[in-house]
Design a protein around this motif. Structure first.
Motif, short mmCIF file in Angstrom:
data_model
loop_
_atom_site.label_atom_id
_atom_site.label_comp_id
_atom_site.label_asym_id
_atom_site.label_seq_id
_atom_site.Cartn_x
_atom_site.Cartn_y
_atom_site.Cartn_z
N UNK A 143 0.86 -1.18 0.00
CA UNK A 143 0.00 0.00 0.00
C UNK A 143 0.90 1.23 0.00
N UNK A 144 0.94 1.93 -1.11
CA UNK A 144 1.78 3.12 -1.23
C UNK A 144 1.38 3.85 -2.51
N UNK A 145 2.11 4.93 -2.79
CA UNK A 145 1.85 5.69 -4.02
C UNK A 145 2.38 4.90 -5.22
N UNK A 200 3.18 -1.16 4.11
CA UNK A 200 2.53 0.14 3.96
C UNK A 200 3.57 1.21 4.23
N UNK A 201 3.62 2.23 3.39
CA UNK A 201 4.60 3.27 3.65
C UNK A 201 4.69 4.30 2.54
N UNK A 225 -5.82 -5.68 11.07
CA UNK A 225 -5.47 -6.52 9.92
C UNK A 225 -5.28 -7.97 10.35
N UNK A 226 -5.73 -8.94 9.54
CA UNK A 226 -5.58 -10.36 9.90
C UNK A 226 -4.19 -10.91 9.61
N UNK A 227 -3.38 -10.19 8.83
CA UNK A 227 -2.04 -10.65 8.49
C UNK A 227 -1.01 -9.63 9.02
N UNK A 228 0.27 -10.01 9.15
CA UNK A 228 1.27 -9.08 9.68
C UNK A 228 1.48 -7.88 8.76
N UNK A 229 1.72 -6.72 9.40
CA UNK A 229 1.89 -5.46 8.66
C UNK A 229 3.30 -4.93 8.93
N UNK A 230 4.00 -4.58 7.85
CA UNK A 230 5.33 -3.96 7.94
C UNK A 230 5.18 -2.50 7.54
N UNK A 231 5.59 -1.60 8.44
CA UNK A 231 5.47 -0.16 8.20
C UNK A 231 6.82 0.41 7.80
N UNK A 232 6.83 1.18 6.73
CA UNK A 232 8.05 1.85 6.27
C UNK A 232 7.67 3.26 5.85
N UNK A 251 13.18 0.62 8.38
CA UNK A 251 13.72 1.97 8.24
C UNK A 251 13.53 2.51 6.83
N UNK A 252 13.57 1.62 5.83
CA UNK A 252 13.44 2.03 4.43
C UNK A 252 12.56 1.03 3.69
N UNK A 253 12.06 1.39 2.51
CA UNK A 253 11.29 0.42 1.71
C UNK A 253 12.11 -0.83 1.36
#
Length: 445
Positions: A143-145, A200-201, A225-232, A251-253
């Motif tokens: 999920x991003x631009x 997502x980031x 969310x039902x699944x793990x989410x990684x935020x960047x 820390x970065x994408x």
């Protein structure tokens, strides 16, 4: 005495003063600093006071302007406000109609960030159990631009490390007033799909640029969310609410893609190491089993099985001897009683007793013989059964039926690949061993 017409009504004076307030250009936009007083959150418009050490002014902030501020006002908070001065007719008091408000000394966004952070921390959202990442993901949602460098870095890293994973882009607005709603909508769409992880980031920027990732709605959507989410989000030094509630923060994408995907070459090396360890373990088990078989083949059971029932035969012999001695003792005792009776009784009685005694002796002898026969037969049957059971498992019995046991270097030959032409082998038969030489090898098709 003044004419009555010269007296003003209260409403007339109030309206006059209100027009003066509204027409004064210096009161059209006023910048004030003060402390919030009489604060109570209302459903629509907000009514409160601003004060300092020597004065106080009423304040009104209408719903449209109140929704624009990024923090939650509190009693006693020092704020900076802008607005226009007006007069409220029914009470005859002047007030400031607030257009904007921010904390005095602390940015409004930072204040809102700290307030939401404290709220979510009190609810335990930061300390909840984190969902573990799947080691070998099949599908990954991003999920991003769609036009930023984030998605390109993630695609490049994933193709380099784990090209069999499928990336699915959910384009979202990541900056501006509509960004939070867009992110929540995309998270809800991903939650309905079959994905192993979500990234997502967005790239770096100011706190205003990153603010959609500090919105409460986005944080709660990530938690749900039902699944793990990684935020960047942003750079390594930027920390958003989304980073705090996510299962993993990158820390970065590029780092996000590395966290979600394994390195295929490393996994292949690990598999090869596991295969080598498995082969070594199996070879060791086979070697140990062969050693056990060799020891068993050299044991008494296989080399001299008749020794197993030698003890039983001795016990039968001893029991037979004890039985015969007991029978002899009873016969001697009966004969002694007979001799004593013949000396003491008259002849008639003697004859009668002799006949009875002889009859008794005959019965006793017959009973003893029958009992001894039964005991001997029972023992013989037990020994025969045990010998038969041992004979069934004895390798000598198999050899006695015409089979031979072939060995080479004390190892049993199980197939033709174990020997070669001109090899010397040993054939063990029923009554001895034969030394033979292989002249030809024929394999069964």
């Amino acid at each position: 005495m003044m004419e009555k017409q010269q007296y003003l009504s209260i409403s007339g004076l109030t309206n006059y003063l209100k027009r003066k307030f509204d027409a004064d250009p210096y009161l059209e936009k006023v910048f004030l600093t003060g402390e919030i007083s009489n604060w109570r959150l209302r459903p629509t418009h907000q009514y409160f006071s601003l004060k300092d050490d020597n004065a106080k002014i009423n304040a009104t902030m209408f719903q449209g302007n109140f929704k624009k501020i990024k923090f939650q006002p509190e009693e006693g908070m020092k704020v900076l406000v802008t607005g226009r001065i007006s007069l409220y007719g029914p009470s005859g008091s002047y007030q400031i109609i607030v257009d904007s408000m921010q904390p005095d000394g602390v940015g409004a966004l930072y204040q809102a960030y700290e307030q939401l952070k404290q709220k979510l921390q009190n609810e335990g959202l930061f300390d909840r159990p984190k969902r573990p990442l799947t080691r070998f993901p099949k599908r990954i949602a991003v999920i991003t631009s769609p036009s930023g460098a984030v998605i390109r870095d993630i695609i490049t890293t994933t193709q380099r490390r784990y090209p069999i994973a499928q990336l699915v882009l959910y384009p979202a607005v990541v900056q501006g007033d509509n960004a939070a709603a867009s992110l929540v909508s995309r998270l809800q769409q991903v939650a309905q799909g079959d994905y192993d992880a979500v990234i997502i980031g967005r790239g770096g920027g100011s706190i205003e640029d990153l603010w959609p990732f500090n919105e409460e709605a986005v944080a709660r959507a990530i938690v749900a969310m039902p699944m793990p989410v990684v935020s960047s989000v942003g750079h390594e030094t930027d920390t958003t609410i989304a980073d705090l509630v996510a299962d993993v923060r990158a820390a970065t994408p590029t780092a996000a893609a590395e966290l979600v995907t394994p390195r295929l070459d490393e996994e292949l090396i690990n598999l090869q190491q596991l295969e080598n360890r498995l082969q070594t373990a199996m070879l060791n088990r086979v070697k140990f089993a062969k050693q056990q078989v060799a020891r068993q083949m050299q044991s008494v059971v296989f080399s001299n099985p008749q020794r197993l029932y030698d003890g039983y035969m001795q016990r039968v012999d001893l029991a037979t001897e004890r039985l015969i001695k007991a029978m002899q003792q009873r016969v001697v005792s009966a004969n002694n009683r007979y001799q004593l009776a013949t000396r003491r009784l008259p002849l008639l009685q003697y004859r009668q007793q002799v006949l009875q005694l002889e009859k008794h002796i005959n019965v006793t002898q017959r009973q003893l013989m029958q009992a001894s026969d039964r005991i001997v037969k029972d023992k013989q049957q037990q020994v025969a059964k045990q010998m038969q059971a041992l004979n069934l498992v004895s390798p000598l019995n198999i050899l006695g039926r015409g089979y031979a046991l072939a060995t080479k270097d004390n190892q049993v030959i199980k197939n033709t690949s174990s020997v070669q032409v001109n090899d010397e082998i040993t054939l063990r038969v029923n009554d001895g061993t034969l030394i033979a030489q292989v002249t030809e090898i024929r394999k069964e098709s």
